[in-house]
Design a protein around this motif. Structure first.
Motif, PDB file in Angstrom:
ATOM      1  N   PHE A  17      11.516   9.447  -2.717  1.00 47.49           N
ATOM      2  CA  PHE A  17      11.965   9.117  -1.366  1.00 47.49           C
ATOM      3  C   PHE A  17      11.065   8.037  -0.751  1.00 47.49           C
ATOM      4  N   GLY A  18       9.748   8.164  -0.952  1.00 50.24           N
ATOM      5  CA  GLY A  18       8.824   7.159  -0.430  1.00 50.24           C
ATOM      6  C   GLY A  18       9.035   5.792  -1.052  1.00 50.24           C
ATOM      7  N   VAL A  19       9.276   5.754  -2.357  1.00 47.09           N
ATOM      8  CA  VAL A  19       9.526   4.477  -3.039  1.00 47.09           C
ATOM      9  C   VAL A  19      10.799   3.833  -2.498  1.00 47.09           C
ATOM     10  N   LEU A  20      11.853   4.627  -2.352  1.00 50.95           N
ATOM     11  CA  LEU A  20      13.117   4.069  -1.856  1.00 50.95           C
ATOM     12  C   LEU A  20      12.990   3.575  -0.418  1.00 50.95           C
ATOM     13  N   LEU A  34       4.744  10.096  -6.981  1.00 50.85           N
ATOM     14  CA  LEU A  34       5.835  10.273  -7.939  1.00 50.85           C
ATOM     15  C   LEU A  34       5.300  10.615  -9.332  1.00 50.85           C
ATOM     16  N   ILE A  35       4.299   9.890  -9.777  1.00 53.12           N
ATOM     17  CA  ILE A  35       3.718  10.148 -11.103  1.00 53.12           C
ATOM     18  C   ILE A  35       3.069  11.529 -11.146  1.00 53.12           C
ATOM     19  N   PHE A  36       2.330  11.886 -10.101  1.00 49.26           N
ATOM     20  CA  PHE A  36       1.714  13.208 -10.050  1.00 49.26           C
ATOM     21  C   PHE A  36       2.782  14.302 -10.114  1.00 49.26           C
ATOM     22  N   GLY A  37       3.867  14.122  -9.382  1.00 49.49           N
ATOM     23  CA  GLY A  37       4.930  15.120  -9.372  1.00 49.49           C
ATOM     24  C   GLY A  37       5.582  15.298 -10.730  1.00 49.49           C
ATOM     25  N   VAL A  38       5.814  14.198 -11.414  1.00 46.49           N
ATOM     26  CA  VAL A  38       6.422  14.283 -12.752  1.00 46.49           C
ATOM     27  C   VAL A  38       5.483  14.994 -13.716  1.00 46.49           C
ATOM     28  N   CYS A  72       0.836  -1.213   0.000  1.00 46.90           N
ATOM     29  CA  CYS A  72       0.000   0.000   0.000  1.00 46.90           C
ATOM     30  C   CYS A  72       0.865   1.255   0.000  1.00 46.90           C
ATOM     31  N   LEU A  73       1.910   1.256   0.793  1.00 44.71           N
ATOM     32  CA  LEU A  73       2.810   2.402   0.831  1.00 44.71           C
ATOM     33  C   LEU A  73       3.515   2.596  -0.509  1.00 44.71           C
ATOM     34  N   LEU A  74       3.878   1.516  -1.156  1.00 43.08           N
ATOM     35  CA  LEU A  74       4.513   1.602  -2.475  1.00 43.08           C
ATOM     36  C   LEU A  74       3.550   2.182  -3.510  1.00 43.08           C
ATOM     37  N   ILE A  75       2.295   1.742  -3.486  1.00 46.39           N
ATOM     38  CA  ILE A  75       1.302   2.259  -4.430  1.00 46.39           C
ATOM     39  C   ILE A  75       1.102   3.756  -4.222  1.00 46.39           C
ATOM     40  N   ALA A  76       0.991   4.187  -2.970  1.00 40.94           N
ATOM     41  CA  ALA A  76       0.812   5.613  -2.678  1.00 40.94           C
ATOM     42  C   ALA A  76       2.035   6.417  -3.124  1.00 40.94           C
TER      43      ALA A  76
END
Length: 68
Positions: free
Chosen positions: A54-57, A23-27, A14-18
């Motif tokens: 940062f969240g993905v990592l 990340l996509i929104f930011g790009v 769930c954290l990865l999906i969020a």
């Protein structure tokens, strides 16, 4: 022990999906800011990209391993 492991797996997924969503929104916001104040939207997009990355990592490395 297995119930806790299943919860942990669900939590990091769930954290990865969020994080990927952020990340996509930011790009998108940084590349195509749209109407309004373009510089402000680009700055927000760059900040969201950094936060999503940062969240993905964090999700893929220490959180998935169960580190504190």
């Amino acid at each position: 022990m297995q119930h806790s492991s299943a919860r942990m797996k669900a939590a990091w997924i769930c954290l990865l999906i969020a994080s990927v969503g952020i990340l996509i929104f930011g790009v998108v916001a940084a590349v195509a800011p749209g109407a309004g104040d373009e510089q402000l939207m680009r700055a927000g997009g760059v900040a969201a990209t950094g936060m999503g990355l940062f969240g993905v990592l964090i999700t893929l490395l220490p959180f998935r391993r169960g580190e504190r």
